[in-house]
Design an enzyme around this catalytic site. Structure first.
Site, short mmCIF file in Angstrom:
data_model
loop_
_atom_site.label_atom_id
_atom_site.label_comp_id
_atom_site.label_asym_id
_atom_site.label_seq_id
_atom_site.Cartn_x
_atom_site.Cartn_y
_atom_site.Cartn_z
N TRP A 1 58.32 -3.19 54.17
CA TRP A 1 59.50 -3.04 53.31
C TRP A 1 60.77 -3.14 54.13
O TRP A 1 60.76 -3.00 55.34
CB TRP A 1 59.46 -1.77 52.46
CG TRP A 1 59.13 -0.45 53.13
CD1 TRP A 1 58.69 -0.25 54.40
CD2 TRP A 1 59.22 0.85 52.53
NE1 TRP A 1 58.48 1.08 54.64
CE2 TRP A 1 58.81 1.79 53.50
CE3 TRP A 1 59.62 1.32 51.29
CZ2 TRP A 1 58.78 3.17 53.25
CZ3 TRP A 1 59.57 2.69 51.05
CH2 TRP A 1 59.16 3.60 52.02
N ASP B 1 78.82 -10.30 36.61
CA ASP B 1 80.12 -9.62 36.67
C ASP B 1 80.24 -8.70 35.44
O ASP B 1 80.20 -9.18 34.30
CB ASP B 1 81.28 -10.61 36.59
CG ASP B 1 81.42 -11.52 37.80
OD1 ASP B 1 80.81 -11.26 38.85
OD2 ASP B 1 82.18 -12.50 37.69
N HIS C 1 84.66 -4.93 36.86
CA HIS C 1 84.97 -5.69 38.08
C HIS C 1 86.46 -5.98 38.15
O HIS C 1 87.02 -6.10 39.24
CB HIS C 1 84.16 -6.99 38.08
CG HIS C 1 84.39 -7.88 39.26
ND1 HIS C 1 84.48 -7.42 40.55
CD2 HIS C 1 84.53 -9.23 39.33
CE1 HIS C 1 84.67 -8.44 41.36
NE2 HIS C 1 84.71 -9.55 40.66
C1 23J Z 1 87.01 -10.94 43.57
C2 23J Z 1 88.21 -11.60 43.47
C3 23J Z 1 88.27 -12.88 42.97
C4 23J Z 1 87.09 -13.49 42.56
C5 23J Z 1 85.85 -12.81 42.65
C6 23J Z 1 85.85 -11.56 43.15
C7 23J Z 1 84.60 -13.46 42.18
O1 23J Z 1 84.53 -14.63 41.96
C8 23J Z 1 83.42 -12.66 41.85
O2 23J Z 1 82.35 -12.89 42.40
O3 23J Z 1 83.52 -11.82 40.96
S1 23J Z 1 87.17 -15.11 41.93
MN MN Z 2 81.44 -11.78 40.70
#
Ligand code: 23J
Ligand code: MN
Length: 260
Positions: free
Chosen positions: A65, A79, A83
């Site tokens: 593991w 997402d 987020h």
């Molecule tokens: C954080 C800031 C901008 C972006 C992203 C993350 C992603 O594309 C993501 O993977 O959520 S564009």
């Molecule tokens: Mn993402």
């Protein structure tokens, strides 16, 4: 049997007989999986790494593991609305809170392969989707909309397509996302490293797919593959991320159940 039992039996029989296929829309996850590079003023996400806990050895004679380390937004990933700052106060906006029924839905595939091959900065527009709807019908509420570009087939350098002024990859325009929010979709998915176009940090709003989709409580799927094996409509998508409490996203196994 009740008719709903019959419905499930039909799907299972179809899978057994081969008239219904399961298509894996997930890329392998490893130390080689590329991660998005944000403009340098922002913090960067690590990729995937692991260490062995034991491997049939003195640390554990009968078992193998790993401990894994991974940025939530690595490889084929989900997402959640939390987020983005625009989704931060919505109910059920993190992974463990999302109702399970929202993790399965119909899928519409918009083919922009030709346009993306001709222009790495190609943007999906409401007009492009309205044209798709004239052929395939109106995008139903609570369905996934996936943008097919065949970008997943590119070697990693061309996949990220990093230039002096940042990444150049196709994605949705701000108006396109407004349109899809109006269709009340479950979310938007892409073959590129993130759901937004490579130059989306310059758009208004910045990163519109994240800003507007997550503001509306909708989801994203990034780094998908095998979209060329999907029909434009008629398949079912299963995208169930890890149930991380307060999680903003996670690597995910994305499966499509497809009539052959
Ligand atoms: C954080 C800031 C901008 C972006 C992203 C993350 C992603 O594309 C993501 O993977 O959520 S564009
Ligand atoms: Mn993402």
């Amino acid at each position: 049997m009740s008719s709903s039992q019959q419905a499930i039996a039909q799907v299972l029989n179809g899978m057994a007989s081969g008239s219904i296929k399961v298509v894996d829309l997930t890329k392998p996850l490893s130390e080689d999986t590329p991660v998005i590079a944000l403009p340098p003023e922002f913090a960067q996400s690590p990729g995937f790494s692991r260490e062995v806990i034991s491997k049939y050895d003195e640390r554990g004679p009968g078992w193998f593991w790993h401990t894994i380390h991974v940025g939530e937004h690595t490889g084929t990933h989900f997402d959640a609305p939390a987020h983005w700052v625009t989704g931060k106060d919505l109910p059920d906006n993190t992974l463990a809170a999302i109702p399970a029924a929202k993790l399965i839905g119909p899928v519409c595939v918009i083919d922009a392969t030709r346009e993306a091959a001709a222009d790495a900065d190609f943007l999906l527009t409401p007009e492009f989707i309205e044209n798709w709807e004239r052929t395939h019908g109106r995008i139903p509420a609570d369905s996934w909309v996936l943008m097919r570009t065949d970008w997943s087939k590119l070697p990693v350098d061309a996949f990220l397509n990093m230039q002096a002024d940042g990444s150049h990859c196709p994605g949705p325009s701000p108006k396109c996302i407004e349109f899809l929010v109006g269709r009340d979709v479950l979310g938007f998915g892409a073959e590129t490293v993130g759901t937004d176009a490579g130059q989306a940090h310059l758009f208004d709003p910045m990163f519109p797919c994240h800003h507007l989709m997550h503001q509306a409580g909708k989801f994203g799927l990034a780094s998908l593959c095998n979209l060329d094996q999907l029909p434009a409509t008629g398949a079912m998508l299963i995208a169930a991320p890890m149930k991380i409490v307060n999680g903003s996203g996670s690597p995910v196994r994305v499966l499509a159940v497809v009539p052959a």
